[in-house]
Write a protein that holds these residues in place. Structure first.
Motif, short mmCIF file in Angstrom:
data_model
loop_
_atom_site.label_atom_id
_atom_site.label_comp_id
_atom_site.label_asym_id
_atom_site.label_seq_id
_atom_site.Cartn_x
_atom_site.Cartn_y
_atom_site.Cartn_z
N LEU A 234 0.86 -1.18 0.00
CA LEU A 234 0.00 0.00 0.00
C LEU A 234 0.89 1.23 0.00
N LEU A 235 0.54 2.20 -0.84
CA LEU A 235 1.28 3.46 -0.90
C LEU A 235 0.39 4.58 -0.35
N VAL A 236 0.88 5.26 0.70
CA VAL A 236 0.16 6.39 1.29
C VAL A 236 0.88 7.67 0.87
N ILE A 237 0.15 8.55 0.21
CA ILE A 237 0.71 9.81 -0.28
C ILE A 237 0.03 10.95 0.48
N VAL A 238 0.84 11.84 1.07
CA VAL A 238 0.30 12.97 1.83
C VAL A 238 0.90 14.27 1.28
N HIS A 239 0.04 15.11 0.71
CA HIS A 239 0.44 16.43 0.20
C HIS A 239 1.69 16.33 -0.68
N PRO A 240 1.54 15.75 -1.89
CA PRO A 240 2.70 15.61 -2.79
C PRO A 240 3.00 16.90 -3.53
N ALA A 241 3.28 17.96 -2.81
CA ALA A 241 3.54 19.26 -3.44
C ALA A 241 4.79 19.19 -4.30
N GLY A 242 4.69 19.72 -5.52
CA GLY A 242 5.85 19.75 -6.41
C GLY A 242 6.26 18.40 -6.96
N ILE A 243 5.37 17.42 -6.97
CA ILE A 243 5.73 16.09 -7.45
C ILE A 243 6.10 16.13 -8.93
N SER A 244 7.12 15.38 -9.29
CA SER A 244 7.61 15.37 -10.67
C SER A 244 6.79 14.41 -11.53
N GLU A 245 6.90 14.55 -12.84
CA GLU A 245 6.22 13.64 -13.76
C GLU A 245 6.79 12.23 -13.64
N LYS A 246 8.10 12.14 -13.37
CA LYS A 246 8.71 10.82 -13.22
C LYS A 246 8.15 10.08 -12.02
N MET A 247 7.92 10.81 -10.92
CA MET A 247 7.35 10.17 -9.74
C MET A 247 5.90 9.76 -10.02
N GLN A 248 5.17 10.59 -10.74
CA GLN A 248 3.80 10.23 -11.10
C GLN A 248 3.79 9.01 -12.03
N TYR A 249 4.78 8.93 -12.87
CA TYR A 249 4.89 7.75 -13.74
C TYR A 249 5.14 6.49 -12.90
N MET A 287 4.89 25.71 -0.62
CA MET A 287 4.04 25.03 -1.60
C MET A 287 2.83 24.48 -0.84
N THR A 288 1.76 25.26 -0.84
CA THR A 288 0.61 24.93 -0.01
C THR A 288 -0.43 24.07 -0.72
N ASN A 289 -0.32 23.95 -2.04
CA ASN A 289 -1.28 23.08 -2.74
C ASN A 289 -0.58 21.89 -3.37
N SER A 290 -1.35 20.85 -3.63
CA SER A 290 -0.76 19.62 -4.18
C SER A 290 -1.81 18.87 -4.98
N SER A 291 -1.32 18.09 -5.92
CA SER A 291 -2.21 17.29 -6.76
C SER A 291 -1.40 16.17 -7.41
N LEU A 292 -2.10 15.31 -8.13
CA LEU A 292 -1.49 14.30 -9.00
C LEU A 292 -2.09 14.53 -10.38
N ASP A 293 -1.75 15.69 -10.95
CA ASP A 293 -2.45 16.18 -12.14
C ASP A 293 -2.46 15.21 -13.31
N LYS A 294 -1.34 14.58 -13.62
CA LYS A 294 -1.28 13.67 -14.76
C LYS A 294 -2.18 12.45 -14.55
N LEU A 295 -2.15 11.91 -13.34
CA LEU A 295 -2.93 10.71 -13.05
C LEU A 295 -4.42 11.03 -13.02
N LEU A 296 -4.78 12.14 -12.36
CA LEU A 296 -6.19 12.51 -12.28
C LEU A 296 -6.78 12.76 -13.66
N LYS A 297 -6.01 13.37 -14.54
CA LYS A 297 -6.48 13.62 -15.89
C LYS A 297 -6.76 12.31 -16.62
N ALA A 298 -5.88 11.33 -16.45
CA ALA A 298 -6.08 10.03 -17.10
C ALA A 298 -7.30 9.31 -16.54
N TRP A 299 -7.59 9.55 -15.25
CA TRP A 299 -8.74 8.90 -14.61
C TRP A 299 -10.03 9.70 -14.81
#
Length: 626
Positions: A234-249, A287-299
């Motif tokens: 299980l992977l728990v992600i908390v406030h991934p501010a500034g996450i890179s595309e490689k990490m999202q991959y 960096m007060t906001n965070s998202s997983l923009d690439k993944l959310l868009k695909a979903w």
């Protein structure tokens, strides 16, 4: 033999024959053990997921049920113990010899009571000083998992609790959980820069993760990583501010391989903002906001990183001597806003979020969305830079008449967000070959998205106090319960993910509830009227006090005495009115219950009597015709 005697003999033979057939059917049914679940909620039918867990058993598991059989046991618990035993028998019937059921009556000072204590089943004290037991110990080889007390309040989760215990006891190691965050949720040692500034204290881990360490093995994954250990369950992600595309991959490929994810995203993390404000070594804005923009868009899931949910129904309120304050962007979500059909939210009562966001859109093909938490229709999206200006939020608030999804669960077969393969690194022109990338998951996976990361920060979910040198932590709400439920649900056996909480049908006494609601409204009006009179009386007393000279300030004037007397008379009358109102309410409810009781007692016998009379009339008419 006359006709009358002949009919009597035939009738007697028929009754005896029916009795023998009834006995024979019961005897045959008891031997072949046929069960028919006629309950509307299907309480005694095991889910397919439980059957899958039982099918995997290769070592016998013993279910030791401890329940008190004496007269001290309340009748509702006796009835519940019978239902528990029925469900356990369903386990045994499904698993055969791999499930063994043992029943114990732990009377005081008996070996059964000693066994219950050793197995972790606790007795519940009564007013008489005696203890009653209703618990379950699940054993396999030398391992034991206890359900200390089986409460009827958790009946809809009974199958889940038992199946989860069986799954836990058959595991040979702790589950490995990966933790990724831009915040120091796992604690942080002072950096050389901090030490130069005189900051030597280590930041402790958040309470949520300190507790997880007792049951799971935690592995911290740096935000700069480009791969995820495949052994992580299980992977728990908390406030991934500034996450890179490689990490999202890397997260994308982890999910496509069957990995499960819990992600706490945030449009405005007050922890990140407060930490950066107090950090004199910070070289860049927080960096007060965070998202997983690439993944959310695909979903096909929308999440606006700039918008915060404000809810005037769930908003936190505070009353001070000066004024009443509302905090619309800090919300206490009640049970009405929690999904009662999901295992991990069905028993929760209150979850608090601070400056959380919302998810929109319907998921991509192959995925199913379940809303876990939602706002009321009295809610509105507001820009995050205004979210902490509560007076402005209240002033500008206009309800959208829409329920916003604050947390969702996605399940099914996911498709990659990177069809061209691993994204290229900075400074490189070519992306990695797409041939090594997985394009679509081969089996179902689960992702839980929560639009607030601060909800599991200590200050928002627990209260800590020091008593006799010991640190005592008390929950402020169900935030940590939600987190632990999610982790236990998703880090357990994969079959447990499909088990829904059993939906016990509620059949409320609507008439009684209406009567109580009307009475409460009358109470409220009386109390408000009394409070208004008190406020006016205090204002009049203050004015009278101001009119007095300095040497008379400590002496009550005749006017003040008369004002106090009038108020006390009104207060006494109001209390008498409330007392009469409560009495009328009790009488109305008692009268209704009495009528219902007599209807329940007399209805069925009355129907039988009427049927008998009608049948007799019918037979007499037939005899008369002949």
């Amino acid at each position: 033999m006359n006709k009358r005697n002949k009919n009597l003999i035939y009738s007697a033979i028929g009754i005896i024959a029916l009795f023998l057939i009834f006995v024979a059917v019961n005897f045959i049914a008891s031997k072949i053990n046929i069960r028919l679940d006629l309950t509307e909620e299907k309480l005694y039918t095991l889910s397919q997921s439980t059957r899958s867990v039982l099918k995997k058993l290769d070592t016998p598991v013993t279910l030791k049920l401890y329940y008190t059989k004496s007269s001290n046991m309340p009748s509702f618990l006796k009835n519940y113990a019978a239902r528990v035993l029925d469900l356990l028998n369903e386990y045994r019937q499904t698993a055969g010899s791999r499930i063994i059921i043992e029943k114990y009556d732990p009377v005081p000072d008996s070996e059964a009571e000693d066994s219950a204590v050793m197995d972790g089943v606790t007795g519940q004290p009564l007013n008489t000083g005696d203890k009653i037991y209703l618990g379950l110990a699940v054993q396999c080889l030398d391992q034991t998992v206890a359900l200390p007390f089986l409460s009827p309040d958790r009946e809809q989760l009974l199958e889940y609790d038992v199946t989860r215990a069986i799954s836990q006891i058959t595991r040979t190691r702790k589950s490995l959980i990966g933790v990724m965050s831009a915040l120091p949720v796992m604690g942080q040692k002072p950096t050389p820069m901090m030490m130069q500034m005189g900051q030597f204290n280590q930041t402790p881990p958040w309470m949520a993760f300190r507790e997880l360490k007792t049951d799971y093995e935690l592995l911290e994954i740096p935000m700069a990583s480009e791969k995820i250990d495949p052994s992580i369950e299980l992977l728990v992600i908390v406030h991934p501010a500034g996450i890179s595309e490689k990490m999202q991959y890397a997260i994308d490929q982890y999910i496509l391989k069957g990995g499960k994810v819990i992600a706490f995203l945030d449009p405005y993390s007050f922890y990140a903002a407060a930490t950066a404000k107090n950090d004199r070594t910070a070289m860049q804005p927080p960096m007060t906001n965070s998202s997983l923009d690439k993944l959310l868009k695909a979903w096909n899931i929308g999440f606006d990183q700039e918008m915060v949910v404000a809810d005037m129904t769930y908003c936190k309120r505070m009353v001070t001597p000066e004024k009443r304050m509302s905090f619309p962007t800090v919300i206490d979500i009640t049970s009405d806003g929690l999904n009662k059909e999901e295992v991990f939210t069905s028993q929760l009562e209150s979850v608090t979020e601070a400056f959380g966001g919302a998810f929109t859109g319907e998921p991509a093909d192959g995925l199913k969305k379940s809303i876990l938490m939602k706002s009321t229709r009295d809610s509105h999206l507001i820009n995050s830079y205004l979210a902490s200006n509560f007076e402005m939020v209240v002033k500008e608030f206009k309800p959208d008449d829409k329920e916003y999804a604050l947390a969702i669960k996605l399940s099914g077969k996911f498709k990659t967000a990177f069809p061209d393969g691993k994204p290229e690194a900075a400074g490189k022109k070519e992306a990695a070959p797409a041939g090594d990338s997985i394009k679509e998951s081969q089996k179902d996976s689960v992702v839980v998205l929560i639009a607030d990361s601060d909800m599991i920060f200590d200050e928002l979910c627990v209260k800590t106090s020091n008593i006799f040198g010991q640190t005592i932590t008390q929950p402020l709400n169900d935030n940590l319960s939600l987190f632990y439920n999610l982790v236990g649900y998703m880090a357990g056996d994969s079959d447990l993910i499909q088990i829904r909480s059993r939906k016990v049908i509620s059949r409320p006494f609507n008439v009684v509830k209406t009567m109580q609601s009307q009475a409460e409204q009358k109470f409220k009006n009386k109390i408000l009227e009394l409070e208004e009179d008190l406020t006016k009386a205090q204002e009049r007393l203050s004015k009278l006090q101001e009119q007095k000279s300095k040497n008379q300030k400590s002496i009550l004037s005749p006017e003040q005495k008369e004002e106090i007397k009038n108020f006390r008379q009104k207060e006494t009358k109001a209390k008498q009115d409330l007392k009469v109102l409560r009495k009328e309410l009790r009488q109305g409810i008692d009268s209704l219950e009495t009528r219902l009781k007599w209807i329940n007692i007399a209805l069925m016998p009355g129907i039988v009597i009427l049927f008998g009379i009608g049948f007799a009339i019918f037979r007499n008419r037939r005899s008369f015709v002949k």
